[in-house]
Design an enzyme around this catalytic site. Structure first.
Site, PDB file in Angstrom:
ATOM      1  N   LYS A 126       0.801  -1.395  -0.016  1.00 46.00           N
ATOM      2  CA  LYS A 126       0.104   0.021   0.164  1.00 46.00           C
ATOM      3  C   LYS A 126       0.933   1.157  -0.101  1.00 46.00           C
ATOM      4  O   LYS A 126       0.242   2.214  -0.449  1.00 46.00           O
ATOM      5  CB  LYS A 126      -1.009  -0.048   1.199  1.00 46.00           C
ATOM      6  CG  LYS A 126      -2.122  -0.977   1.170  1.00 46.00           C
ATOM      7  CD  LYS A 126      -2.921  -0.991   2.249  1.00 46.00           C
ATOM      8  CE  LYS A 126      -4.052  -1.882   2.271  1.00 46.00           C
ATOM      9  NZ  LYS A 126      -4.055  -3.203   2.110  1.00 46.00           N
ATOM     10  N   GLY A 185      -9.166  -7.391   2.525  1.00 42.52           N
ATOM     11  CA  GLY A 185     -10.071  -8.076   3.090  1.00 42.52           C
ATOM     12  C   GLY A 185     -10.511  -7.581   4.484  1.00 42.52           C
ATOM     13  O   GLY A 185     -11.207  -8.321   5.312  1.00 42.52           O
ATOM     14  N   GLY A 186     -10.082  -6.530   5.115  1.00 45.86           N
ATOM     15  CA  GLY A 186     -10.393  -5.909   6.443  1.00 45.86           C
ATOM     16  C   GLY A 186      -9.228  -6.488   7.429  1.00 45.86           C
ATOM     17  O   GLY A 186      -9.519  -6.138   8.617  1.00 45.86           O
ATOM     18  N   HIS A 229     -16.962   4.202   1.081  1.00 44.41           N
ATOM     19  CA  HIS A 229     -16.162   3.305   0.377  1.00 44.41           C
ATOM     20  C   HIS A 229     -16.729   2.861  -1.023  1.00 44.41           C
ATOM     21  O   HIS A 229     -17.534   2.299  -1.173  1.00 44.41           O
ATOM     22  CB  HIS A 229     -15.846   1.807   1.309  1.00 44.41           C
ATOM     23  CG  HIS A 229     -14.849   0.922   0.602  1.00 44.41           C
ATOM     24  ND1 HIS A 229     -14.214  -0.020   1.325  1.00 44.41           N
ATOM     25  CD2 HIS A 229     -14.685   0.849  -0.845  1.00 44.41           C
ATOM     26  CE1 HIS A 229     -13.350  -0.502   0.548  1.00 44.41           C
ATOM     27  NE2 HIS A 229     -13.638  -0.205  -0.849  1.00 44.41           N
ATOM     28  N   HIS A 244     -14.224  -3.373   8.978  1.00 45.27           N
ATOM     29  CA  HIS A 244     -13.451  -3.078   7.734  1.00 45.27           C
ATOM     30  C   HIS A 244     -13.676  -4.254   6.815  1.00 45.27           C
ATOM     31  O   HIS A 244     -12.970  -4.176   5.589  1.00 45.27           O
ATOM     32  CB  HIS A 244     -11.845  -2.994   7.759  1.00 45.27           C
ATOM     33  CG  HIS A 244     -11.589  -1.789   8.834  1.00 45.27           C
ATOM     34  ND1 HIS A 244     -11.938  -0.492   8.927  1.00 45.27           N
ATOM     35  CD2 HIS A 244     -10.971  -2.044   9.963  1.00 45.27           C
ATOM     36  CE1 HIS A 244     -11.534   0.091   9.652  1.00 45.27           C
ATOM     37  NE2 HIS A 244     -10.781  -0.720  10.527  1.00 45.27           N
ATOM     38  N   GLU A 251     -10.020   1.276  -5.453  1.00 44.99           N
ATOM     39  CA  GLU A 251     -10.626   1.625  -4.302  1.00 44.99           C
ATOM     40  C   GLU A 251     -10.492   2.998  -3.737  1.00 44.99           C
ATOM     41  O   GLU A 251      -9.310   3.318  -3.517  1.00 44.99           O
ATOM     42  CB  GLU A 251     -10.705   0.402  -3.210  1.00 44.99           C
ATOM     43  CG  GLU A 251     -11.089  -0.833  -3.397  1.00 44.99           C
ATOM     44  CD  GLU A 251     -11.075  -1.835  -2.330  1.00 44.99           C
ATOM     45  OE1 GLU A 251     -10.813  -1.352  -1.277  1.00 44.99           O
ATOM     46  OE2 GLU A 251     -11.266  -2.866  -2.661  1.00 44.99           O
ATOM     47  N   ARG A 271      -7.418  -8.146  -8.877  1.00 43.66           N
ATOM     48  CA  ARG A 271      -7.797  -9.544  -8.968  1.00 43.66           C
ATOM     49  C   ARG A 271      -9.556  -9.287  -9.283  1.00 43.66           C
ATOM     50  O   ARG A 271      -9.813  -8.227  -9.310  1.00 43.66           O
ATOM     51  CB  ARG A 271      -7.684 -10.408  -7.591  1.00 43.66           C
ATOM     52  CG  ARG A 271      -8.018  -9.624  -6.379  1.00 43.66           C
ATOM     53  CD  ARG A 271      -7.975 -10.604  -5.270  1.00 43.66           C
ATOM     54  NE  ARG A 271      -8.306  -9.764  -4.102  1.00 43.66           N
ATOM     55  CZ  ARG A 271      -9.211  -9.313  -3.450  1.00 43.66           C
ATOM     56  NH1 ARG A 271     -10.447  -9.505  -4.098  1.00 43.66           N
ATOM     57  NH2 ARG A 271      -9.400  -8.787  -2.357  1.00 43.66           N
TER      58      ARG A 271
END
Length: 655
Positions: free
Chosen positions: A116, A164-165, A208, A235, A275, A297
């Site tokens: 990130k 995936g949080g 989001h 999340h 995102e 993906r």
């Protein structure tokens, strides 16, 4: 186009890919662990190969075994699905080195977006707005705490390799930073093998919103509009929709344009999702959204985009991987209607959404698109994500799609494990959500109301009693007695409460539930699991399932959109299953002990942390139910524990 495709995944996404490949005339190969030997995706595929034991690290994350299976079966391409190895650049390179086609982006593109911190720097250089924060290499805890102070609380600690949080913690004040950082790093290391983090400003009332993008090897990049994924818990996405509520054409153009620039910056090929986090405190604006990450993906929520565009995204993935150009240009892609997706999980909302296991004794869905990897009789394994199905509803507008989602959820009946179905239905009925007033904090603000257990009406008890007694409603002699009233005492457990009533039999199809008030049902009949009849002038019906498992006999009743679950006590048992657990703390689910905070002889106060158990790559802290002395600790760090096992025992309280 390739002729044989191996799907390096399991469950719902494996079944989803197999469905499209079959329609395109492509033969499919499934892989499976020991736990999945009889799974639905194995049954659907043309061929299946065992790749290892049940733990994912020894099977679905075993790249060598997957590639060997592909070569042994003559597959010429591998689709990774999502999760597992889908965003592992080393796996991509190994697939290509074996002479196979990877259905997805290049290893270079995955690496560019995989961390990130580096991704945000790259996006900033491409003119994509990014959230203020620290994305550097210095991982010293005190340094990161100082950066958080400069950014200003609240902040969000995020695993740089996360998704995936997992590996995310919101920190409200400086005093909590170090503990949150430690927990985040442990979870990140367990989930991704990388405990490095970044620190970002937490946006108040965040939304989001993500954009589906597609690129090909011919330089074409398009977007397929946006999805709103603001309804989240810890999340993790719960209900997604497309398009985003209150999205203006001006903001859509700015956001999709930024997403396309992001994809072009890394010469992206295949399906990807850019995102963004948007300021939801007011109307969406062109300067009120920021890049969060790019998922290289297919996303779990891709069906809502398929519903509003009419495009099969898996087919596009396969065509792009085969070297074809994108089937449509940007101007040829149009929005049509509105769609929602709700994720049905085996988890207990009333108990902190803890993952659940169990065997699906009954599984029936309402009228909607259902993407699932299980069927009735399958077991929910502790080894993998506990998703049961995705329920996707499409309508001509948002109100119509939401109405269809509510009906589909209300008509869905799962027996054999606890699920979040009632929580999803309550969320779909939420006034703020219905009005489009969504942000990532909505669920937490109204969690108590959203997870409140519905009251159990006498009608549900009557249907449960009929099933518990296994009555043949059509029996001509039902209710016949030479002397006196024909009746049965009924004892049912609901949670920790005991329900005791009497069912009076009047004849074929007619019964009365006795109690403080009497409830009479006439004209009762059964069609499969559906029991229907009349209560006075009112027609009534319920979906009723009676089943047995290792714990005994159970009855599940779906009535008016609510599921009422009962256990039928064994009359020979000494108790009805009510257990006093004040002197013991048990494992809430099958998992692995990650941290032990106490030893025998320690004194603790109510609420003190005793252990941390990890299940399905999520950490769960076990706390003391009362003050007292620790008598015994069962289980050390790294030990596997079964759900319900006693982990910490207290000295009995003095009389």
């Amino acid at each position: 186009m390739f002729t044989r495709l191996l799907i390096a995944n399991r469950g719902e996404i494996a079944c989803r890919v197999i469905g499209t490949a079959r329609r395109m005339g492509i033969a499919t190969v499934a892989v499976h662990s020991d736990a999945d030997a009889d799974a639905l995706h194995v049954e659907m595929a043309d061929e299946a190969v065992r790749i290892g034991p049940s733990p994912a690290a020894e099977s679905y994350l075993n790249a060598d075994a997957i590639i060997a299976a592909a070569k042994a079966t003559g597959a010429d391409a591998i689709h990774p699905g999502y999760g597992f190895l889908s965003e592992n650049p080393g796996f991509v390179e190994a697939v290509e080195a074996a002479g196979l086609i990877f259905v997805g982006p290049s290893a270079r593109a995955i690496r560019a977006m995989g961390l990130k911190d580096a991704a945000k720097a790259l996006m900033a250089g491409a003119g994509v707005p990014v959230v203020p924060g620290y994305h550097g290499d210095n991982q010293n805890a005190d340094f990161l705490a100082g950066e958080a102070d400069q950014i200003g609380f609240p902040v969000l600690i995020k695993a740089r390799a996360g998704g995936g949080g997992k590996g995310m913690r919101k920190v409200e004040r400086a005093a909590d930073f170090h503990a949150a950082l430690e927990s985040c790093r442990r979870e990140a290391q367990a989930a991704f093998g990388d405990d490095a983090v970044l620190i970002e400003k937490f946006v108040t009332a965040p939304r989001h919103i993500e954009v589906q993008v597609f690129g090909d090897a011919h330089g074409n990049v398009v977007h397929l509009f946006e999805r709103d994924c603001s309804l989240q818990r810890r999340h993790q996405k719960v209900i997604e929709e497309a398009p985003a509520p209150d999205m203006t054409e001006e903001v859509r153009a700015a956001m999709t344009g930024a997403a396309v620039r992001a994809a072009r910056a890394i010469s992206y090929e295949g399906a990807g999702t850019v995102e963004f986090i948007a300021d939801g405190s007011g109307a969406l604006s062109t300067d009120g959204f920021w890049f969060m990450e790019m998922n290289t993906r297919l996303q779990v929520e891709h069906p809502v985009t398929e519903a509003v565009t009419g495009i099969d995204l898996v087919e596009w993935q396969l065509r792009v991987a085969a070297g074809e150009a994108l089937p449509l240009a940007q101007d040829d892609i149009a929005l049509c209607g509105h769609a929602f997706e709700a994720r049905l999980y085996a988890e207990d909302p009333a108990n902190g959404f803890l993952p659940q296991t169990g065997r699906l004794a009954h599984l029936a869905f309402g009228d909607a698109r259902i993407d699932t990897g299980v069927r009735a009789g399958d077991a929910i394994s502790p080894h993998y994500d506990p998703m049961i199905a995705k329920i996707i509803a499409h309508g001509v507008d948002r109100a119509g799609a939401l109405h269809r989602l509510r009906r589909a959820l209300a008509d869905t009946h799962v027996a054999g494990t606890v699920t979040n179905r009632a929580f999803l239905l309550a969320l779909a009925r939420h006034e703020g959500f219905a009005a489009g007033a969504v942000d990532t904090g909505l669920i937490d603000r109204d969690l108590e109301a959203l997870t409140a257990a519905p009251a159990t009406p006498d009608l549900a008890i009557a249907f449960a009693a009929i099933a518990a007694l296994d009555l043949d409603l059509a029996e001509p002699r039902l209710g016949w007695r030479l002397w006196g009233e024909a009746s049965h005492a009924v004892r049912l457990m609901q949670g920790e409460g005991l329900v005791e009533r009497r069912l009076i039999l009047h004849g074929p199809g007619s019964v009365t539930l006795d109690g403080e008030t009497k409830l009479r049902l006439d004209g009762l009949g059964r069609d499969g699991t559906v029991v229907a009849g009349r209560q006075g002038d009112r027609s009534v019906r319920a979906d009723v399932m009676r089943y047995r498992d290792g714990a005994g006999t159970h009855v599940s009743v779906l009535l008016d959109g609510a599921i009422h679950a009962f256990a039928v006590p064994d009359p020979l048992a000494e108790t009805c299953g009510i257990v006093d657990s004040g002197d013991a703390v048990t494992a809430p689910m099958t998992g692995i002990v990650r941290l032990v905070d106490v030893r025998p002889g320690d004194r603790v106060e109510a609420g003190d942390r005793l252990m941390v158990v990890e299940a399905m790559k999520m950490e769960h802290a076990l706390t003391a139910p009362r003050a007292g002395l620790i008598a015994a600790v069962h289980g050390g760090e790294g030990d596997s524990v079964e759900g319900g096992a006693v982990l910490v025992a207290f000295e009995p309280e003095a009389d």
